[in-house]
Design a protein around this motif. Sequence first.
Motif, PDB file in Angstrom:
ATOM      1  N   UNK A  77      31.810  39.091  21.972  1.00 46.22           N
ATOM      2  CA  UNK A  77      31.006  37.919  22.288  1.00 46.22           C
ATOM      3  C   UNK A  77      31.726  36.667  22.611  1.00 46.22           C
ATOM      4  N   UNK A  78      33.298  36.865  22.295  1.00 48.70           N
ATOM      5  CA  UNK A  78      33.991  35.729  22.589  1.00 48.70           C
ATOM      6  C   UNK A  78      34.126  35.277  24.001  1.00 48.70           C
ATOM      7  N   UNK A  79      34.181  33.950  24.526  1.00 46.01           N
ATOM      8  CA  UNK A  79      34.441  33.835  25.702  1.00 46.01           C
ATOM      9  C   UNK A  79      35.848  33.777  26.234  1.00 46.01           C
ATOM     10  N   UNK A  80      36.117  34.279  27.336  1.00 47.64           N
ATOM     11  CA  UNK A  80      37.410  34.487  27.884  1.00 47.64           C
ATOM     12  C   UNK A  80      38.080  33.187  28.083  1.00 47.64           C
ATOM     13  N   UNK A  81      38.675  32.662  27.294  1.00 47.27           N
ATOM     14  CA  UNK A  81      39.432  31.485  27.641  1.00 47.27           C
ATOM     15  C   UNK A  81      40.932  31.898  27.816  1.00 47.27           C
ATOM     16  N   UNK A  82      41.559  32.329  26.618  1.00 52.49           N
ATOM     17  CA  UNK A  82      42.955  32.579  27.053  1.00 52.49           C
ATOM     18  C   UNK A  82      42.938  34.082  27.940  1.00 52.49           C
ATOM     19  N   UNK A  83      44.034  33.941  28.957  1.00 45.55           N
ATOM     20  CA  UNK A  83      44.032  35.140  29.614  1.00 45.55           C
ATOM     21  C   UNK A  83      45.414  35.536  29.906  1.00 45.55           C
ATOM     22  N   UNK A  84      45.948  36.789  30.140  1.00 47.79           N
ATOM     23  CA  UNK A  84      47.204  37.054  30.672  1.00 47.79           C
ATOM     24  C   UNK A  84      47.122  38.239  31.713  1.00 47.79           C
ATOM     25  N   UNK A  85      46.540  37.747  32.645  1.00 49.79           N
ATOM     26  CA  UNK A  85      46.198  38.826  33.972  1.00 49.79           C
ATOM     27  C   UNK A  85      47.485  39.019  34.663  1.00 49.79           C
ATOM     28  N   UNK A  86      47.746  40.041  35.041  1.00 52.10           N
ATOM     29  CA  UNK A  86      48.860  40.348  35.839  1.00 52.10           C
ATOM     30  C   UNK A  86      48.227  39.850  37.436  1.00 52.10           C
ATOM     31  N   UNK A  87      49.176  39.467  38.272  1.00 51.05           N
ATOM     32  CA  UNK A  87      48.804  38.757  39.410  1.00 51.05           C
ATOM     33  C   UNK A  87      47.802  39.720  40.501  1.00 51.05           C
ATOM     34  N   UNK A  88      47.924  41.060  40.172  1.00 46.93           N
ATOM     35  CA  UNK A  88      46.997  41.836  40.930  1.00 46.93           C
ATOM     36  C   UNK A  88      45.979  42.532  40.061  1.00 46.93           C
ATOM     37  N   UNK A  89      45.881  41.960  38.957  1.00 49.44           N
ATOM     38  CA  UNK A  89      45.037  42.795  37.888  1.00 49.44           C
ATOM     39  C   UNK A  89      43.698  42.189  37.729  1.00 49.44           C
ATOM     40  N   UNK A  90      43.238  41.198  38.001  1.00 47.24           N
ATOM     41  CA  UNK A  90      41.740  40.950  37.859  1.00 47.24           C
ATOM     42  C   UNK A  90      41.014  40.837  39.095  1.00 47.24           C
ATOM     43  N   UNK A  91      40.339  42.038  39.322  1.00 44.14           N
ATOM     44  CA  UNK A  91      39.467  41.999  40.421  1.00 44.14           C
ATOM     45  C   UNK A  91      37.958  42.233  39.982  1.00 44.14           C
ATOM     46  N   UNK A  92      37.119  41.648  40.568  1.00 42.35           N
ATOM     47  CA  UNK A  92      35.908  41.706  40.212  1.00 42.35           C
ATOM     48  C   UNK A  92      35.355  42.862  40.704  1.00 42.35           C
ATOM     49  N   UNK A  93      35.143  44.075  40.269  1.00 42.78           N
ATOM     50  CA  UNK A  93      34.549  45.363  40.642  1.00 42.78           C
ATOM     51  C   UNK A  93      33.861  45.753  39.351  1.00 42.78           C
ATOM     52  N   UNK A  94      32.704  46.578  39.946  1.00 44.67           N
ATOM     53  CA  UNK A  94      31.833  46.933  38.905  1.00 44.67           C
ATOM     54  C   UNK A  94      32.158  48.371  38.264  1.00 44.67           C
ATOM     55  N   UNK A  95      32.207  48.551  36.920  1.00 35.05           N
ATOM     56  CA  UNK A  95      32.477  49.590  36.139  1.00 35.05           C
ATOM     57  C   UNK A  95      34.091  49.781  35.872  1.00 35.05           C
TER      58      UNK A  95
END
Length: 140
Positions: free
Chosen positions: A93-111
């Motif tokens: 339940x923590x809010x996602x504030x700190x992020x360390x996504x790879x450039x191609x790492x965070x795409x919004x897909x289900x599952x």
Amino acid sequence: MTKFDGEGRWTNVSCDNKKPFICYDDKFILIKENKTWEDALYYCRDHHHDLVTITNMDDQRWIQEKVKNASTPFVWMGLRYTCTLDLWFWVSDEVVRYKNWALDGQMDDCDMSGAMDTGGGHQWKKKKDTEKFNFFCSKN
């Protein structure tokens, strides 16, 4: 008691001497079993506390050191994407504030859930929930 003298040598001192010390709580544990994200979540909740939540750079660095011992190219974290709300969230339940996504790492897909790369920059990438990786549990 033996202590480091600061000049590269160990010396013996009386245990009656009071000295400052550093104490740390190792609150993360690497589980070297290959599980889907959901199975990893249930394992952590049954045996420890939860899948790991990374809320700051200190947690990221601590896990980066431990992730070197993983036997899979990624490790699961408690990071999950919900299509309904169209957002990434931590299962704690923590809010996602700190992020360390790879450039191609965070795409919004289900599952999809978040996993950390065990080599290189230890960045986060989205992975299909059905893939099997080692994972990190939090102890409290």
